[in-house]
Design an enzyme around this catalytic site. Structure first.
Site, mmCIF file in Angstrom:
data_model
loop_
_atom_site.group_PDB
_atom_site.id
_atom_site.type_symbol
_atom_site.label_atom_id
_atom_site.label_comp_id
_atom_site.label_asym_id
_atom_site.label_seq_id
_atom_site.Cartn_x
_atom_site.Cartn_y
_atom_site.Cartn_z
ATOM 1 N N GLU A 125 53.184 49.079 9.901
ATOM 2 C CA GLU A 125 52.937 50.513 9.968
ATOM 3 C C GLU A 125 51.443 50.774 10.108
ATOM 4 O OE1 GLU A 125 54.828 52.253 6.562
ATOM 5 O OE2 GLU A 125 56.836 51.938 7.344
ATOM 6 N N HIS A 247 52.091 64.110 6.327
ATOM 7 C CA HIS A 247 52.729 63.129 7.217
ATOM 8 C C HIS A 247 52.675 63.673 8.632
ATOM 9 C CE1 HIS A 247 55.518 60.306 8.972
ATOM 10 N NE2 HIS A 247 55.490 59.605 7.852
ATOM 11 N N ARG A 293 47.275 57.740 8.620
ATOM 12 C CA ARG A 293 47.968 59.030 8.721
ATOM 13 C C ARG A 293 47.028 60.221 8.799
ATOM 14 N NH1 ARG A 293 52.840 58.120 4.319
ATOM 15 N NH2 ARG A 293 54.085 56.692 5.596
ATOM 16 N N HIS A 354 53.141 65.761 2.493
ATOM 17 C CA HIS A 354 54.009 64.614 2.248
ATOM 18 C C HIS A 354 53.748 63.904 0.924
ATOM 19 C CE1 HIS A 354 56.540 61.212 3.181
ATOM 20 N NE2 HIS A 354 55.525 60.368 3.137
ATOM 21 N N ARG A 389 46.378 57.516 1.344
ATOM 22 C CA ARG A 389 47.319 56.435 0.994
ATOM 23 C C ARG A 389 47.694 55.621 2.219
ATOM 24 N NH1 ARG A 389 52.843 55.776 1.189
ATOM 25 N NH2 ARG A 389 53.263 57.955 1.725
#
Length: 540
Positions: A125, A247, A293, A354, A389
């Protein structure tokens, strides 16, 4: 007169996601636990987590690499000791999950032999330099939640209270007793509609984040910052609340409320495209769709505002249909329900609130500033996430710190007596509300101005406006709370407006742009970044 109900347990765990369930199971080996669930047991963020859990299982990967990737994503604000602690304990935490029965995907044998001993299929990811994400197709959270729930429900030392809201913590200071220790909590039985008391030697908050403070969120309805607000009212410090992760890819569809499109789609090659079909992420970052992100969310926000577009598009149609359906069966099926075939059609997406990177300050054992009170998971600020994060570190944090907290609590069980003579909830001065519409209006106003003024891109003027509106709402909600009996919506609104204030105050203190916090008036990074720490000036 309503019956007075008092519960008693060695440990009260508030929250029933991965953090709460894991903590309860580890504790139950040695002691009695009450597990409080605000809604049905599975109605939390864990159940909806799609991507997976980061851990070093590949021989070519290293713990040092996992640490380095987390530090880069955290944009200079991670606590390296905490990051190393988490990465080192990741594999054993995953092995415990597997022992509990969690079935992660494995590589398929091409020779037709037994697949049971095959290595785990690892995906990659954004922000990760290796494939290190263990997953169960695209429904990892559901697999973890359901498996741990079954273990909890079958454990004789765990009592589950479903559909209970925690209202406030009971502490020695609030009762004008010596010391600074938690003694239990007042909880609201949603079915019976009355307040009950739980006394416990230890209390653990596993209540998740506060993304419901925003108009658009990927989170379930229960994510209303309850644990953060309760801990703050009890005298605990909070930190880094300005870093709320948006997100990048939630489905944009009138009927698809809160449906998240996992980052693993981009990890497996999906492109982000403008309405005209052109890609735009290479214009913003050399990592393109695999950038962290915060970068991807800001890029989408910028393109939408520049073009006046309602959404952008996530496109994986260039991959074989069989590959897409196999790796993303949940997303494929759900999108079909809304008339979108992801093997043929680009998916309309928008960013949504998110994940709460800040929270209640804890040490490496999950211990807060209040003796006997622990915070685990998204409710906590451990220093792991910094200013942003890294994908798939969230469930990992739940598992690692739940075990650490359980060990710390278990080591003290024989030293702490059960609290005595806790006062029961007093409803004698309040009445039933005949103005529920006030709550609805305040709720809408709060979430709207937080989205407009304290969203992906901020400014000093927007933050000042937000604080003024928040202060007015707090006064109105406190007056309402003082005069009327509690309800689910009132309790959540009271907590959300408190968390909103903390987010705004943290954002106002940070005179730079870093990670998830971008302020138009302070676009540069500080040379000496520090966590934003708020100290409560009163005990409510």
């Amino acid at each position: 007169m309503k019956q007075v109900v008092e519960h008693q347990s060695d440990v009260l765990v508030i929250g029933s996601g991965a953090a709460g369930l894991t903590l309860a199971l580890h504790l139950a080996e040695k002691t009695k636990v009450i597990l409080l669930s605000k809604g049905p047991l599975n109605e939390g963020s864990t159940y909806y987590a799609q991507g997976g859990i980061a851990s070093v299982f590949d021989e070519e990967d290293t713990i040092e690499s996992h640490v380095a990737d987390t530090l880069v994503a955290g944009a200079g604000l991670c606590d390296e000791q905490v990051v190393t602690f988490t990465a080192k304990n990741a594999k054993s935490a995953m092995e415990w999950l597997i022992q509990c029965g969690v079935a992660f995907d494995k590589e398929e044998r091409t020779d037709g032999s037994d697949n049971s001993n095959a290595p785990y299929h690892l995906t990659r990811e954004g922000g990760h330099s290796h494939r290190r994400i263990l997953h169960a197709a695209d429904a990892t959270g559901k697999e973890v939640q359901v498996t741990l729930q079954e273990n909890v429900m079958n454990h004789p030392n765990i009592q589950v209270l479903e559909r209970y809201n925690a209202i406030d913590l009971i502490t020695t200071r609030k009762l004008k007793r010596p010391g600074n220790r938690v003694l239990g909590a007042y909880v609201w039985n949603r079915d019976e509609e009355h307040v009950e008391t739980v006394k416990a030697r230890f209390v653990a908050l596993a209540t998740g984040g506060s993304s419901k403070v925003y108009q658009y969120t990927s989170n379930p309805d229960i994510a209303s910052g309850d644990g953060i607000a309760m801990a703050w009212r009890s005298g605990c410090r909070v930190a880094n609340m300005e870093f709320n992760q948006f997100h990048p890819t939630c489905l944009y569809h009138a009927d698809a409320r809160n449906f998240l499109l996992t980052e693993a789609l981009r990890g497996e090659g999906a492109y982000l495209r403008r309405p005209d079909g052109s890609r735009f992420m290479p214009d913003f970052d050399e990592r393109a769709e695999l950038a962290p992100r915060d970068i991807v969310a800001r890029a989408i926000d910028y393109e939408m505002k520049r073009l006046g577009a309602d959404c952008v598009y996530l496109d994986i149609t260039h991959k074989p249909a069989d590959f897409v359906i196999k790796h993303f069966p949940t997303i494929y099926k759900r999108c079909l329900e809304w008339g979108i075939d992801i093997t043929k059609d680009p998916i309309p997406v928008v960013p949504a609130a998110h994940y709460t990177c800040g929270g209640v300050m804890t040490d490496l054992h999950g211990q807060t500033d209040l003796n006997g009170l622990y915070a685990v998971g998204e409710v906590a600020y451990t220093g792991l996430h910094g200013a942003n994060r890294l994908a798939s570190n969230s469930l990992l944090e739940c598992l690692v710190f739940a075990r650490a907290a359980a060990e710390d609590i278990s080591s003290q069980l024989n030293k702490i007596p059960m609290p005595m003579n806790l006062p029961h909830w007093d409803e004698s001065q309040v009445s039933n509300s005949d103005e529920e519409v006030v709550i609805a209006h305040n709720w809408h106003e709060l979430r709207l101005f937080m989205w407009d003024y304290v969203g992906i891109v901020r400014s000093d003027k927007r933050l000042e406006r937000a604080l003024r509106r928040c202060t007015m709402l707090q006064q109105e909600i406190q007056e309402y709370y003082s005069n009327f009996r509690v309800s689910n919506n009132l309790l959540e609104l009271r907590n959300l407006v408190q968390v909103a204030e903390l987010i705004i105050r943290c954002a106002m203190e940070r005179k730079e742009s870093r990670g998830l916090h971008y302020n138009l008036d302070h676009p540069e990074k500080s040379d000496n970044p520090q966590p934003t720490i708020l100290l409560p000036n009163k005990i409510a």
